[in-house]
Motif scaffolding. Structure first.
Motif, PDB file in Angstrom:
ATOM      1  N   HIS A 135      -2.057   4.687   7.210  1.00 56.59           N
ATOM      2  CA  HIS A 135      -1.191   4.956   6.065  1.00 56.59           C
ATOM      3  C   HIS A 135      -1.866   6.015   5.189  1.00 56.59           C
ATOM      4  O   HIS A 135      -1.532   7.195   5.261  1.00 56.59           O
ATOM      5  CB  HIS A 135      -0.914   3.655   5.282  1.00 56.59           C
ATOM      6  CG  HIS A 135      -0.043   3.870   4.079  1.00 56.59           C
ATOM      7  ND1 HIS A 135      -0.250   3.219   2.890  1.00 56.59           N
ATOM      8  CD2 HIS A 135       1.035   4.694   3.884  1.00 56.59           C
ATOM      9  CE1 HIS A 135       0.657   3.621   2.011  1.00 56.59           C
ATOM     10  NE2 HIS A 135       1.457   4.501   2.604  1.00 56.59           N
ATOM     11  N   HIS A 154      -2.568  -1.349   0.809  1.00 60.10           N
ATOM     12  CA  HIS A 154      -1.123  -1.553   0.672  1.00 60.10           C
ATOM     13  C   HIS A 154      -0.591  -2.597   1.640  1.00 60.10           C
ATOM     14  O   HIS A 154       0.624  -2.692   1.856  1.00 60.10           O
ATOM     15  CB  HIS A 154      -0.379  -0.226   0.866  1.00 60.10           C
ATOM     16  CG  HIS A 154      -0.953   0.892   0.061  1.00 60.10           C
ATOM     17  ND1 HIS A 154      -1.811   1.825   0.593  1.00 60.10           N
ATOM     18  CD2 HIS A 154      -0.839   1.186  -1.251  1.00 60.10           C
ATOM     19  CE1 HIS A 154      -2.185   2.664  -0.346  1.00 60.10           C
ATOM     20  NE2 HIS A 154      -1.617   2.299  -1.480  1.00 60.10           N
ATOM     21  N   SER A 156      -0.984  -3.082   5.025  1.00 68.41           N
ATOM     22  CA  SER A 156      -0.625  -2.866   6.430  1.00 68.41           C
ATOM     23  C   SER A 156      -1.424  -3.805   7.331  1.00 68.41           C
ATOM     24  O   SER A 156      -2.590  -4.102   7.056  1.00 68.41           O
ATOM     25  CB  SER A 156      -0.911  -1.418   6.842  1.00 68.41           C
ATOM     26  OG  SER A 156       0.006  -0.554   6.222  1.00 68.41           O
ATOM     27  N   PRO A 168       3.139  -0.452   5.356  1.00 65.14           N
ATOM     28  CA  PRO A 168       3.623   0.936   5.436  1.00 65.14           C
ATOM     29  C   PRO A 168       2.950   1.820   6.487  1.00 65.14           C
ATOM     30  O   PRO A 168       3.344   2.979   6.650  1.00 65.14           O
ATOM     31  CB  PRO A 168       3.315   1.468   4.029  1.00 65.14           C
ATOM     32  CG  PRO A 168       2.112   0.707   3.587  1.00 65.14           C
ATOM     33  CD  PRO A 168       2.255  -0.668   4.198  1.00 65.14           C
ATOM     34  N   PRO A 170       2.349   3.981   9.418  1.00 66.62           N
ATOM     35  CA  PRO A 170       3.400   4.529  10.287  1.00 66.62           C
ATOM     36  C   PRO A 170       3.086   4.483  11.772  1.00 66.62           C
ATOM     37  O   PRO A 170       3.974   4.682  12.600  1.00 66.62           O
ATOM     38  CB  PRO A 170       3.505   5.986   9.805  1.00 66.62           C
ATOM     39  CG  PRO A 170       2.116   6.312   9.336  1.00 66.62           C
ATOM     40  CD  PRO A 170       1.539   5.054   8.789  1.00 66.62           C
TER      41      PRO A 170
END
Ligand code: FES
Length: 208
Positions: A135, A154, A156, A168, A170
């Motif tokens: 992220h 965050h 993940s 989040p 990706p």
């Protein structure tokens, strides 16, 4: 009878009139009153010119001095750059991490702090995951109780293979190149990273 009483008695001294008597004496001239002395007139001080007189050569001298100082500083800077060039000392991307037998099946986090990697051993493979969240680059933590990597920034989450499944991030985590040196030690090279599509590349894992 004494000698003094035998001779002529001493003549009486005329009395000296005191000042008051003199003043009161008729016909005495009044004493002139002392005139107060006049204070000597000081010559008027000449008005001082405001500020110092400017030396016309002073400005030129100052400019020359400033130029010399600037030239000296520039020279010193050039010397410092010459002797201490800007070199970025980065840690080596390639380093040994021991033998494959040093690792048991599962995730080994002993290199996380020093090298920012995790070593994962599966029944037939050994590979190394680069411990950087996909992220925004934080370092996730291995949660052995939950069997996953969890990013503290965050939230993940990545499974043991490094595949993202929550938060989040990706894409899955990257793996590093691994090889064996002449002694059979595992050598990691973080200069070459493999995204999920290249995880089956022969440089991305070791057969154990
Ligand atoms: S940096 Fe890992 S979730 Fe944002």
């Amino acid at each position: 009878m004494t000698e003094a009483s035998e001779g002529t008695p001493p003549a009486e001294k005329p009395a000296v009139p005191n000042e008051q008597d003199k003043a009161a004496a008729p016909g005495a001239k009044p004493k002139a009153t002392a005139k107060p002395e006049k204070a000597p007139v000081k010559p008027k001080a000449t008005a001082k010119p405001k500020g110092k007189a400017r030396d016309p050569s002073a400005g030129r001298r100052g400019f020359v001095q400033l130029s010399l100082v600037a030239a000296g500083l520039a020279w010193t800077g050039a010397m410092v750059k010459f002797f201490f060039p800007r070199i970025l000392f980065e840690p080596a991307t390639r380093f040994p991490i021991g033998f494959p037998t040093d690792y048991v099946i599962g995730v080994d986090t002993k290199w996380q702090q020093a090298k920012r990697i995790w070593v994962v051993r599966e029944p037939s493979r050994l590979y190394v995951i680069f411990a950087r969240c996909t992220h925004l680059g934080c370092t996730p933590d291995w949660k052995s109780g939950e069997n996953k990597f969890k990013c503290p920034c965050h939230g993940s989450g990545f499974d043991m293979q490094g595949v993202n499944f929550e938060g989040p991030a990706p894409q899955p985590l990257l793996r590093t190149q691994v090889s064996l040196d002449a002694r059979g030690q595992v050598v990691v090279d973080k200069g070459k990273l493999f995204p999920v599509d290249d995880w089956d590349d022969s440089d991305a894992f070791l057969v154990v």
